[in-house]
Scaffold this motif. Structure first.
Motif, PDB file in Angstrom:
ATOM      1  N   LEU A   1       6.973  10.151  -1.026  1.00  6.90           N
ATOM      2  CA  LEU A   1       8.003   9.525  -1.854  1.00  6.90           C
ATOM      3  C   LEU A   1       8.314  10.402  -3.060  1.00  6.90           C
ATOM      4  N   SER A   2       7.276  10.986  -3.619  1.00  7.61           N
ATOM      5  CA  SER A   2       7.419  11.871  -4.767  1.00  7.61           C
ATOM      6  C   SER A   2       8.269  13.095  -4.418  1.00  7.61           C
ATOM      7  N   ALA A   3       8.013  13.646  -3.248  1.00  7.78           N
ATOM      8  CA  ALA A   3       8.774  14.816  -2.793  1.00  7.78           C
ATOM      9  C   ALA A   3      10.248  14.447  -2.621  1.00  7.78           C
ATOM     10  N   LEU A   4      10.507  13.234  -2.134  1.00  7.03           N
ATOM     11  CA  LEU A   4      11.894  12.783  -1.964  1.00  7.03           C
ATOM     12  C   LEU A   4      12.591  12.644  -3.319  1.00  7.03           C
ATOM     13  N   VAL A   5      11.849  12.128  -4.306  1.00  9.58           N
ATOM     14  CA  VAL A   5      12.419  12.013  -5.655  1.00  9.58           C
ATOM     15  C   VAL A   5      12.771  13.403  -6.186  1.00  9.58           C
ATOM     16  N   ASP A   6      11.837  14.361  -6.033  1.00  8.70           N
ATOM     17  CA  ASP A   6      12.085  15.729  -6.514  1.00  8.70           C
ATOM     18  C   ASP A   6      13.337  16.318  -5.857  1.00  8.70           C
ATOM     19  N   ASP A   7      13.463  16.073  -4.552  1.00  3.42           N
ATOM     20  CA  ASP A   7      14.612  16.566  -3.808  1.00  3.42           C
ATOM     21  C   ASP A   7      15.915  15.982  -4.376  1.00  3.42           C
ATOM     22  N   MET A   8      15.890  14.671  -4.665  1.00  5.91           N
ATOM     23  CA  MET A   8      17.085  14.017  -5.207  1.00  5.91           C
ATOM     24  C   MET A   8      17.445  14.559  -6.586  1.00  5.91           C
ATOM     25  N   VAL A   9      16.425  14.683  -7.448  1.00 11.50           N
ATOM     26  CA  VAL A   9      16.665  15.168  -8.816  1.00 11.50           C
ATOM     27  C   VAL A   9      17.206  16.591  -8.772  1.00 11.50           C
ATOM     28  N   ASP A  10      16.644  17.382  -7.880  1.00  7.03           N
ATOM     29  CA  ASP A  10      17.059  18.767  -7.727  1.00  7.03           C
ATOM     30  C   ASP A  10      18.526  18.857  -7.295  1.00  7.03           C
ATOM     31  N   LYS A  11      18.877  18.095  -6.253  1.00 10.87           N
ATOM     32  CA  LYS A  11      20.255  18.116  -5.746  1.00 10.87           C
ATOM     33  C   LYS A  11      21.225  17.601  -6.811  1.00 10.87           C
ATOM     34  N   ALA A  12      20.838  16.508  -7.484  1.00 14.77           N
ATOM     35  CA  ALA A  12      21.708  15.918  -8.504  1.00 14.77           C
ATOM     36  C   ALA A  12      21.981  16.920  -9.622  1.00 14.77           C
TER      37      ALA A  12
ATOM     38  N   LYS B   1      11.415   4.021   3.490  1.00 11.55           N
ATOM     39  CA  LYS B   1       9.956   4.205   3.424  1.00 11.55           C
ATOM     40  C   LYS B   1       9.323   3.159   2.500  1.00 11.55           C
ATOM     41  N   LEU B   2       9.981   2.930   1.394  1.00  9.28           N
ATOM     42  CA  LEU B   2       9.487   1.946   0.435  1.00  9.28           C
ATOM     43  C   LEU B   2       9.453   0.551   1.071  1.00  9.28           C
ATOM     44  N   PHE B   3      10.497   0.217   1.830  1.00  9.23           N
ATOM     45  CA  PHE B   3      10.555  -1.113   2.449  1.00  9.23           C
ATOM     46  C   PHE B   3       9.582  -1.261   3.608  1.00  9.23           C
ATOM     47  N   ALA B   4       9.221  -0.145   4.213  1.00  7.81           N
ATOM     48  CA  ALA B   4       8.303  -0.223   5.348  1.00  7.81           C
ATOM     49  C   ALA B   4       6.976  -0.856   4.920  1.00  7.81           C
ATOM     50  N   VAL B   5       6.573  -0.637   3.653  1.00  9.77           N
ATOM     51  CA  VAL B   5       5.279  -1.175   3.209  1.00  9.77           C
ATOM     52  C   VAL B   5       5.293  -2.699   3.076  1.00  9.77           C
ATOM     53  N   THR B   6       6.496  -3.303   3.033  1.00 14.33           N
ATOM     54  CA  THR B   6       6.536  -4.758   2.906  1.00 14.33           C
ATOM     55  C   THR B   6       6.063  -5.428   4.194  1.00 14.33           C
ATOM     56  N   GLY B   7       6.074  -4.679   5.309  1.00 13.21           N
ATOM     57  CA  GLY B   7       5.669  -5.257   6.584  1.00 13.21           C
ATOM     58  C   GLY B   7       6.733  -6.176   7.163  1.00 13.21           C
ATOM     59  N   ASN B   8       7.836  -6.334   6.444  1.00 13.79           N
ATOM     60  CA  ASN B   8       8.933  -7.164   6.952  1.00 13.79           C
ATOM     61  C   ASN B   8       9.940  -6.231   7.640  1.00 13.79           C
ATOM     62  N   ARG B   9       9.853  -6.206   8.973  1.00 14.73           N
ATOM     63  CA  ARG B   9      10.657  -5.278   9.747  1.00 14.73           C
ATOM     64  C   ARG B   9      12.145  -5.591   9.615  1.00 14.73           C
TER      65      ARG B   9
ATOM     66  N   ALA C   1       0.840  -1.207   0.000  1.00 13.05           N
ATOM     67  CA  ALA C   1       0.000   0.000   0.000  1.00 13.05           C
ATOM     68  C   ALA C   1       0.868   1.246   0.000  1.00 13.05           C
ATOM     69  N   ILE C   2       1.520   1.535  -1.145  1.00  8.78           N
ATOM     70  CA  ILE C   2       2.376   2.711  -1.134  1.00  8.78           C
ATOM     71  C   ILE C   2       1.610   3.971  -1.534  1.00  8.78           C
ATOM     72  N   ASP C   3       0.365   3.816  -1.978  1.00  7.73           N
ATOM     73  CA  ASP C   3      -0.421   4.983  -2.396  1.00  7.73           C
ATOM     74  C   ASP C   3      -0.454   6.060  -1.315  1.00  7.73           C
ATOM     75  N   ASP C   4      -0.600   5.612  -0.071  1.00  4.70           N
ATOM     76  CA  ASP C   4      -0.669   6.563   1.043  1.00  4.70           C
ATOM     77  C   ASP C   4       0.602   7.399   1.166  1.00  4.70           C
ATOM     78  N   ASP C   5       1.728   6.767   0.792  1.00  2.00           N
ATOM     79  CA  ASP C   5       3.011   7.449   0.959  1.00  2.00           C
ATOM     80  C   ASP C   5       3.486   8.108  -0.322  1.00  2.00           C
ATOM     81  N   SER C   6       2.663   8.051  -1.379  1.00  2.00           N
ATOM     82  CA  SER C   6       3.197   8.439  -2.683  1.00  2.00           C
ATOM     83  C   SER C   6       3.585   9.923  -2.741  1.00  2.00           C
ATOM     84  N   ASP C   7       2.848  10.787  -2.039  1.00  2.00           N
ATOM     85  CA  ASP C   7       3.220  12.211  -2.053  1.00  2.00           C
ATOM     86  C   ASP C   7       4.591  12.413  -1.431  1.00  2.00           C
TER      87      ASP C   7
END
Lengths: 229, 229
Positions: B122-133, B149-157, B114-120
């Motif tokens: 995650l998207s902001a993090l991508v923008d930050d990376m692209v900007d810095k790069a 954050k991406l791995f947190a959705v797997t539920g495998n701690r 269920a990454i939909d909840d975190d997509s905003d």
């Protein structure tokens, strides 16, 4: 000087003197003088580094640079695993999932690796497992030896260490959970033979299928135990 | 009583009293009485458990049950990684290979998660990376945040903790190696965007391809540094 700092100073000394795992460290007296700290600070720092497997204290012999294994991680994770019965099951399932992930991901390296040299030994381990399973016995040692030997050919020391570490967690947690020998444990024993045969004939897909099959009896045992709770 | 034994007794006490991470441990005095050991033995044991992150000593506040993180493993592995310049490169390559393996193996769980909840976020993090790069800067923090954050959705701690731990090793080892910002780091930044987009549209294969692409600039930088040596 704080404890962590003395530990850091000893780590720096290991680096600057280019000491390697197994090399002898300077004596406590020498460390006190070189680092200009008290004997008790040196002892505390050595204890911390010893807990982390960065140094190895051999009583009556001296202190050596340690193997820097993953043992500290295993100790913390095993303990986390046994913290509560429910937590243990969840922890074991996580360990199994990560082991499966690593096994599948390293499939190419293992199938391409030079396992021919080890095939007799691996084959003997499979026979041992099948034999024990046919008598309804567990075969943890042969199982661990099989997986670590297989991973050694990948040349990735970290991956090989992780597999060994997860195995240890696995082995430590299972008895706490009251999981009995699964009735279909024979299939796990035999699936090791399929993994080996697939690897030897260069069949990555066959290897992957055998890996998946090989975890099923354990996964079923975990699910069954979960439903009982 | 040996030091490890007192540590074991304290672990047993945590279990029998059903204490959880964050719970307060009995005081030093109470531990001395309950376990019938000297104050110095209790201190030594607490120090060992603290190094393993099994307890957390908050000076002036008391000792709590710790988070049992993988930090001890990270400390040993980072140190092993920096032991020699050649060893560091080999260690970094191993870390990258294991990270890649975990990323690929967990692809299904992430894409199905269920990454939909975190997509905003995650998207902001991508923008930050692209900007810095685009300004030739590294983007370690956003990168680590994205992966954990991406791995947190797997539920495998355990898998999530491993990714965090490898990230830390990675980040600690890179500066020691004199690896400069790869010229094509922009590709890595953008590949994070492809990973996210693929995950959101349920495209496992696209996700896997983006994962592989995303490591290439770093892998090239490691190879280049290897050839220099």
């Amino acid at each position: 000087m704080r404890r962590t700092t003395v530990a850091d100073e000893i780590k720096k000394l290991i680096l600057t003197r280019e000491l390697k795992p197994g090399d002898l460290l300077p004596t406590e007296t020498e460390l006190c003088e070189t680092l200009d700290v008290s004997r008790s600070s040196v002892r505390e720092a050595i204890r911390t580094l010893s807990t982390l497997d960065i140094v190895d204290v051999r009583h009556g012999h001296g202190t050596y640079v340690g193997a820097m294994s993953l043992d500290p991680m295993v100790e913390a994770l095993v303990f986390r695993g046994v913290l509560s019965p429910d937590g243990s099951l969840a922890a074991l399932r996580e360990v199994v999932d990560v082991r499966l992930a690593l096994d599948l991901a390293m499939a190419d390296n293992i199938v391409d690796g030079a396992i021919d040299d080890d095939s007799d030994e691996l084959s003997a381990l499979v026979d041992d497992m099948v034999d024990k399973a046919s008598r309804g016995e567990m075969f943890l040692e042969a199982d661990r030896a099989f997986h670590t030997k297989l991973f050694a050919v990948t040349g990735n020391r970290l991956a090989a260490q992780l597999v060994g570490a997860f195995w240890d967690i696995h082995t430590a947690v299972i008895p706490q959970l009251g999981i009995t020998v699964p009735a279909d444990i024979q299939r796990t024993a035999e699936a090791h033979g399929d993994m080996l045969a697939s690897a030897l004939r260069g069949d990555v897909e066959g290897y992957r299928r055998a890996v998946v099959e090989h975890y099923k009896p354990l996964q079923r045992a975990i699910s069954a135990r979960r439903n009982e709770q």
